[in-house]
Design an enzyme around this catalytic site. Structure first.
Site, PDB file in Angstrom:
ATOM      1  N   ASP A  91       0.797  -1.232   0.000  1.00 49.27           N
ATOM      2  CA  ASP A  91       0.000   0.000   0.000  1.00 49.27           C
ATOM      3  C   ASP A  91       0.830   1.282   0.000  1.00 49.27           C
ATOM      4  O   ASP A  91       0.305   2.358   0.345  1.00 49.27           O
ATOM      5  CB  ASP A  91      -0.981  -0.016   1.176  1.00 49.27           C
ATOM      6  CG  ASP A  91      -2.233  -0.816   0.854  1.00 49.27           C
ATOM      7  OD1 ASP A  91      -2.561  -0.931  -0.343  1.00 49.27           O
ATOM      8  OD2 ASP A  91      -2.866  -1.334   1.777  1.00 49.27           O
ATOM      9  N   ASP A 152      -6.754  -4.675  -4.589  1.00 45.16           N
ATOM     10  CA  ASP A 152      -6.510  -3.303  -4.131  1.00 45.16           C
ATOM     11  C   ASP A 152      -5.201  -2.741  -4.698  1.00 45.16           C
ATOM     12  O   ASP A 152      -5.048  -1.533  -4.900  1.00 45.16           O
ATOM     13  CB  ASP A 152      -6.409  -3.224  -2.602  1.00 45.16           C
ATOM     14  CG  ASP A 152      -7.333  -4.183  -1.870  1.00 45.16           C
ATOM     15  OD1 ASP A 152      -7.697  -5.213  -2.448  1.00 45.16           O
ATOM     16  OD2 ASP A 152      -7.660  -3.914  -0.716  1.00 45.16           O
TER      17      ASP A 152
HETATM   18  N1  GLY Z   1      -6.988  -1.833   0.859  1.00 39.51           N
HETATM   19  C1  GLY Z   1      -7.766  -2.335   1.926  1.00 39.51           C
HETATM   20  C2  GLY Z   1      -9.187  -1.994   1.849  1.00 39.51           C
HETATM   21  O1  GLY Z   1      -9.686  -1.545   0.845  1.00 39.51           O
HETATM   22  O2  GLY Z   1      -9.854  -2.170   2.850  1.00 39.51           O
END
Ligand code: GLY
Length: 372
Positions: A91, A152
């Site tokens: 992330d 994601d």
């Molecule tokens: N990237 C984690 C979520 O969308 O909760």
């Protein structure tokens, strides 16, 4: 003029007050209407870039110096995260694109460039050549998560595309496109829905199975995952100009629009396959999807209409203009099975602001490529 085009002006007085009282913090959610502060409790939390990104968007729109100050404070606080290897994960795009990278794009700040490149190098280092995926999450050293990839991560690829642009080193974007190709193959189903988690054998690269992750269950369609896929493939299309990513984004968007016809009268559910009598929603999925749809709307008006529908619902039904509450959007969900589902989430507010600015063509290129 449609009401939705006036929403931003209605929100601004509240955000100005909320920002004044939010100096020095990094919000994730609200407790009794007030922001929490992850700068003290979880400096490596994946959402720590969004409030800074919102501040940059508003600085760009209003010129009000307070937003810039708050954004830079968060960027500097995140330096601690850069020094914690176990807190660096897939992330990094979510954390450093809305902070250091946009700061660098705006004024060429050298320290911001360094931060962005460090984050990009770490993200590139998570690429698993066998299977061509960027690894999600960390583990305690037992390798239990070495083979995981998640939809994601499509949203983090712009950090790699950007790094290739500024360094003229193609390795970053090669990794990004290999991950995007992998996601097209294994994460997007024939009907245009997306799986959340893919599990690979990290040694052979063989795809083993999918997992329902934060959605209702295996085989279901977690809506925030659909939104990450939609906007994520749009972004890969914008950075690379490759038609296959655009076609994939449209396929995901068409399915999103079709699925929404089953949920008339409510917002976006947490999962398109949740039981019909479950009315819990995820406003963050709606706001993220709206951003992707507005980008697609530049080539086909039907996507802009779909985005307007999502934003109108949010602004008429889920937006708080109450200045005693810090959040903008209610009815968000961190995951389907969480006991905190129907909460507030900072990234829902971020993507709402980005979407409302996109309506006017005044959004900053935080996730999208720099224009002009
Ligand atoms: N990237 C984690 C979520 O969308 O909760």
């Amino acid at each position: 003029m449609k009401e939705i085009y006036k929403a931003l002006e209605k929100i601004l007085p509240k955000i100005q007050k909320v920002s004044q009282r939010s100096r020095g913090i990094i919000p994730y959610t609200t407790i009794d209407g007030r922001f929490d502060d992850t700068s003290k409790s979880s400096i490596c939390w994946w959402t720590n870039g969004f409030f800074g990104g919102m501040m940059w968007q508003l600085y760009h729109y209003t010129g009000d110096e307070i937003y810039r100050e708050l954004a830079i404070d968060i960027e500097e606080k995140l330096d601690l995260n850069l020094m914690i290897p176990s807190g660096m994960d897939h992330d990094s795009g979510f954390k450093w694109l809305p902070t250091a990278v946009i700061h660098y794009k705006l004024d060429g700040n050298g320290k911001s460039l360094d931060r962005g490149l460090l984050a990009a190098e770490n993200l590139a280092g998570r690429f698993n050549p066998q299977g061509s995926f960027i690894r999600a999450w960390n583990d305690s050293g037992d390798g239990s998560r070495a083979g995981t990839a998640i939809i994601d991560c499509m949203m983090n690829l712009p950090l790699l595309y950007w790094a290739s642009e500024v360094t003229r080193d193609p390795r970053f974007s090669q990794i990004a496109t290999r991950h995007a190709d992998m996601a097209m193959k294994y994460f997007i189903r024939d009907n245009g829905s997306a799986i959340h988690i893919g599990i690979f054998d990290p040694d052979s690269g063989e795809f083993i199975r999918s997992d329902g992750g934060q959605g209702y269950g295996e085989g279901s369609s977690w809506t925030r995952g659909q939104a990450w896929a939609l906007y994520g493939f749009v972004l890969s299309a914008l950075y690379t100009g490759q038609e296959k990513y655009l076609e994939t984004a449209k396929k995901v968007a068409d399915n999103f629009i079709l699925q929404m016809t089953k949920w008339e009268g409510m917002g976006v559910p947490i999962d398109f396959d949740q039981p019909e009598d479950c009315v819990r929603e995820d406003s963050s999925a709606a706001a993220i999807a709206a951003c992707g749809l507005l980008e697609l709307g530049k080539i086909d008006e039907k996507y802009r209409e779909a985005a307007l529908g999502l934003l109108e619902f949010l602004c008429e039904n889920r937006l708080s203009l109450d200045e005693s509450e810090d959040h903008l959007l209610s009815n968000c969900a961190d995951s389907f099975w969480s006991n905190r589902s129907q909460m507030t989430l900072i990234y829902a507010d971020y993507f709402l602001i980005e979407a409302l600015l996109k309506l006017e063509g005044k959004d900053l290129p935080i996730f999208t490529p720099k224009r002009g």
